[in-house]
Design an enzyme around this catalytic site. Structure first.
Site, PDB file in Angstrom:
ATOM      1  N   HIS A 160      -5.061   6.330   6.798  1.00 10.22           N
ATOM      2  CA  HIS A 160      -5.685   7.418   6.091  1.00 10.22           C
ATOM      3  C   HIS A 160      -6.616   8.168   6.903  1.00 10.22           C
ATOM      4  O   HIS A 160      -6.468   9.502   6.933  1.00 10.22           O
ATOM      5  CB  HIS A 160      -6.178   6.926   4.542  1.00 10.22           C
ATOM      6  CG  HIS A 160      -6.760   8.054   4.093  1.00 10.22           C
ATOM      7  ND1 HIS A 160      -6.118   9.276   3.202  1.00 10.22           N
ATOM      8  CD2 HIS A 160      -8.217   8.160   3.395  1.00 10.22           C
ATOM      9  CE1 HIS A 160      -7.183  10.023   2.479  1.00 10.22           C
ATOM     10  NE2 HIS A 160      -8.053   9.352   2.869  1.00 10.22           N
ATOM     11  N   TYR A 191      -2.542  -3.271   3.441  1.00  9.47           N
ATOM     12  CA  TYR A 191      -1.903  -3.207   2.394  1.00  9.47           C
ATOM     13  C   TYR A 191      -0.454  -2.690   2.581  1.00  9.47           C
ATOM     14  O   TYR A 191       0.312  -2.478   1.627  1.00  9.47           O
ATOM     15  CB  TYR A 191      -2.626  -1.998   1.454  1.00  9.47           C
ATOM     16  CG  TYR A 191      -2.840  -0.750   2.292  1.00  9.47           C
ATOM     17  CD1 TYR A 191      -2.084   0.198   2.337  1.00  9.47           C
ATOM     18  CD2 TYR A 191      -4.277  -0.503   2.772  1.00  9.47           C
ATOM     19  CE1 TYR A 191      -2.225   1.477   2.860  1.00  9.47           C
ATOM     20  CE2 TYR A 191      -4.396   0.681   3.521  1.00  9.47           C
ATOM     21  CZ  TYR A 191      -3.477   1.842   3.695  1.00  9.47           C
ATOM     22  OH  TYR A 191      -3.723   2.840   4.411  1.00  9.47           O
ATOM     23  N   ARG A 222       2.638   9.037   6.266  1.00 11.20           N
ATOM     24  CA  ARG A 222       1.857   9.011   6.811  1.00 11.20           C
ATOM     25  C   ARG A 222       1.751   7.756   7.907  1.00 11.20           C
ATOM     26  O   ARG A 222       1.504   6.524   7.325  1.00 11.20           O
ATOM     27  CB  ARG A 222       0.429   8.835   6.055  1.00 11.20           C
ATOM     28  CG  ARG A 222      -0.976   8.714   6.812  1.00 11.20           C
ATOM     29  CD  ARG A 222      -1.488   7.556   6.543  1.00 11.20           C
ATOM     30  NE  ARG A 222      -2.095   7.449   4.924  1.00 11.20           N
ATOM     31  CZ  ARG A 222      -2.389   6.338   4.541  1.00 11.20           C
ATOM     32  NH1 ARG A 222      -2.659   5.134   5.165  1.00 11.20           N
ATOM     33  NH2 ARG A 222      -2.700   6.225   3.345  1.00 11.20           N
TER      34      ARG A 222
END
Lengths: 423, 326
Positions: free
Chosen positions: A302, A311, A298
């Site tokens: 998200h 992150y 991805r």
């Protein structure tokens, strides 16, 4: 193989070796390595089983796969922009996963039924779902938006993994329909009209931790249901990496349930198409379920409420961008002389046209009357719904002739109350 | 007319449903060769085969989730959950999926799944085998919930649940499975509308509303009160969602007093909903507050003390005394 264990402590003999061999024959031996038929450099790869499937793809089909991937990426950019402009409540981008979705969706047949999660915009495109209708849920004018019966593409499901069980149940229904059709055909002397069909259940690496994925695989295996589990391992469940979800390749889990598991390069649209076509044939032929793990990434967030810079490292993102599914197919099409500059220019123009259509129609998506929610809570008449609707009508009538409430103030409150993150 | 137990009546009702509806099927743990832990599905696998009486893996979410998929394909699954306390692994599928698919598809899809749950205490069992979780489901829009209290209703209500296009949960009063009564298998008669409450006994001094396992207790309490000179009306609610408030309201307008009795904990229960609605609908008819008789705010207690937990005749009569004291 490891030590043979008896299936029960009361089993006086060792496990029946023939049964084990039969099981292996049914399952086949899935490839130990990740299936890749088109490398990041645009050069073809080889696989003893799946290359034959890839050879069936004509230049026209390959150009179509590219055009689909380009279209859905352009749509994704447009939807993200619409969210940033306040036209959508949330957007779930798919950039990076175009090959996994277009390849698998294009491998399905009209009679197959698809259960998506909530990021399968590319699969929706391959099933002819109107992409403006797909935005209804994200604009907050519907909890669905299209009629699944029109396209055999089910509604998005936001509770992770719930749909994997629906997929298995639907596949169990297909098995029963086939038996009923066969019985009717035997009775009438006509051949069965029911085409062999299968189901695809999409889910992500994060959802693979949910109990429903486990239960769906147990049920699918128990009843040999014609279902293909298609896991898009995009490496991140919001901020939690795959390593926290699993210690083994996700495709390996299939072995524990007794059906084949295949890891495929999810950024290689040719390999994804081949593997999915094989798995669907396997299921339609009554050989049972298959798990496909599409190894992909991805690239973006998200959702539009997420901030991946908190992150993960830019180096990781860059490494995956080098494996871009569109770029590698473009290299291949050009090097083989299957597509020229005019083709790519036309694809871009078509994408812009699609984006303009989506932008135009999103603004026009009709806000429903809450009376439709009263009407659709139950399929049959319900006294409590009737009573509350009657109250609502009387209450609403009391405001007849009054000025509508101050809209800007109301919007400000809504914006404040909006959640910052979903699944 | 024929006499049978509630368990047998449900068995016969399922047999008729499977015969009349070729796309109906039963699903659950141990429902095949064993006939279910309460033998409610006894003999059905022999008649209809394993595709229509499906012994499932031990997984409640799996049972309900796959039933939803079968319903989407045009089937009508009837799921058996072995005991009340075991429904919770399937709670997510029931409340977030089953209840909402019709609504979120804008009416395009229906999921006519039936879920049978043996519920309630009084059988001396162990933890998680005696609970009454009906209020947790009644709070969820999209579900219908019914509970028969006698064999005739049990025979017809399970068939009506199979015919309904909405999801229906049938809470079966397990301690009454062996209660015998007459069943008219020819005609439903009063069982005609499963969502309608029945006035089982007419009276003038107070109304008792009960459902499922407490209906015989409410009737016994009314008989005992009659000996003390009090005339009680007893209503069997039958449907917990929707609730037939018209029947209850009409009764309270006549008697002026209302007692609601159920096994589930009083706090947050169905009794509170009935009390609130009736105070809105019949405030001027009420001579006393609506009084609830139910379980305590505790996990269902161990079997050796469940008699102290379960509402009985004396608890209902004590509530009547309070209602009459106003």
């Amino acid at each position: 193989m490891g030590t043979h264990l008896p299936s029960t402590e009361f089993d006086g003999t060792a496990v029946d070796d023939q049964r084990e061999a039969d099981a292996e024959a049914v399952m086949g031996e899935p490839p130990a390595q990740m299936v890749q038929l088109l490398g990041p450099d645009g050069k073809p790869g080889f696989d003893p089983v799946f290359t034959d499937y890839a050879r069936k793809l004509t230049p026209e089909v390959l150009r179509g796969l590219y055009a689909d991937m380009a279209a859905i990426r352009r749509f994704d950019v447009e939807a993200t922009a619409l969210q940033r402009q306040g036209q959508l409540a949330l957007w779930v981008p798919l950039t990076g996963q175009e090959a996994a979705q277009i390849g698998s969706g294009r491998a399905s047949q009209p009679q197959d039924y698809i259960f998506p999660t909530y990021r399968e915009h590319g699969v929706a495109l391959t099933r002819n779902v109107d992409l403006a209708e797909l935005l209804r849920q994200f604009r907050g004018v519907s909890n669905g938006g299209w009629n699944p019966k029109d396209t055999n593409f089910h509604l998005y499901t936001l509770v992770l993994a719930a749909q994997t069980l629906h997929a298995v149940g639907y596949a169990m229904g297909i098995q029963r329909d086939q038996k009923l059709a066969a019985a009717n055909a035997a009775g009438s002397g006509n051949p069965a009209a029911e085409p062999a069909a299968a189901v695809i259940a999409y889910f992500g690496d994060g959802a693979s931790s949910e109990g429903d994925v486990h239960e769906s695989m147990v049920f699918a295996s128990s009843y040999n249901a014609p279902v293909v589990f298609f896991c898009q391992n995009n490496h991140w469940a919001i901020s939690v990496p795959t390593e926290v979800q699993t210690k083994v390749p996700l495709s390996n889990r299939a072995k524990g349930y007794g059906f084949p598991g295949i890891r495929v390069d999810g950024n290689d649209v040719i390999a994804v198409h081949a593997v999915t076509e094989w798995a669907l044939e396997h299921a339609r032929q009554g050989k049972g379920p298959v798990l496909i793990e599409a190894f992909t990434y991805r690239v973006g967030a998200h959702t539009t409420a997420d901030d991946p810079t908190k992150y993960r490292q830019a180096a990781e993102e860059d490494a995956w961008k080098a494996k871009d599914p569109l770029a590698r197919l473009e290299k291949y099409l050009r090097s083989e002389g299957m597509a020229d500059q005019e083709f790519f220019a036309r694809v871009k123009a078509d994408g812009d046209e699609l984006a303009a259509y989506v932008r135009r129609t999103t603004h026009d998506l009709e806000t429903p009357d809450i009376r439709t929610a009263f009407a659709n809570t139950y399929a049959e008449a319900h006294p409590l719904v009737a009573e509350e609707l009657a109250w609502f009508e009387e209450y609403s009538a009391g405001f007849a002739g009054e000025e509508p409430a101050e809209e800007p103030a109301r919007q400000a409150v809504t914006a404040q109350a909006s959640p910052k993150a979903g699944h | 007319m024929t006499t049978m137990t509630i368990a047998k009546a449900i068995n016969e009702g399922l047999r008729t449903a499977l015969t009349d509806h070729p796309k109906s099927l039963l699903m659950g743990e141990d429902i095949g060769a064993l006939g279910g832990v309460y033998r409610v599905t006894d003999g059905l696998i022999g008649e209809f085969g394993p595709d229509r009486v499906v012994d499932t893996p031990l997984a409640e979410s799996g049972i309900i989730g796959t039933a939803i998929g079968l319903a989407l394909r045009g089937y009508t699954p009837v799921c058996e959950i072995q005991f009340d306390g075991f429904v919770f692994p399937g709670f997510n599928q029931i409340t977030t999926q089953l209840a909402k698919i019709h609504s979120r598809s804008n009416g395009n899809l229906s999921v006519p799944v039936v879920i049978r749950i043996p519920y309630g205490g009084g059988i001396g069992s162990i933890e998680h085998h005696s609970e009454s979780p009906e209020a947790l489901f009644a709070h969820t829009a999209g579900l219908r919930i019914i509970t028969p209290s006698n064999p005739h209703d049990a025979y017809w209500m399970i068939q009506q649940a199979v015919q309904c296009q909405d999801p229906v949960i049938v809470f079966e009063p397990k301690r009454r499975y062996w209660l015998k009564g007459e069943v008219d298998v020819e005609a439903p008669g009063r069982a005609g509308d499963p969502f309608e409450a029945h006035v089982l006994r007419t009276g003038t001094d107070a109304t008792i509303v009960a459902y499922g396992p407490l209906v015989p207790v409410a009737l016994a309490a009314a008989n005992a009160a009659e000996e003390d000179g009090h005339s009680l009306e007893v209503i069997d609610l039958r449907s917990i969602s929707p609730i037939d408030f018209d029947t209850v309201t009409a009764s309270v307008q006549k008697t002026g007093r209302l007692i609601v009795a159920h096994e589930a904990p009083t706090f947050g229960g169905i009794g509170g909903e009935i009390a609130a609605r009736i105070s809105e609908r019949a405030f001027h008819s009420l001579e006393a507050p609506v009084i609830r008789v139910g379980g305590f705010h505790m996990p269902y207690p161990v079997a050796k003390v469940e008699e102290d937990y379960l509402p009985d005749i004396d608890r209902i009569l004590e509530a009547l005394d309070r209602a009459l004291s106003y």
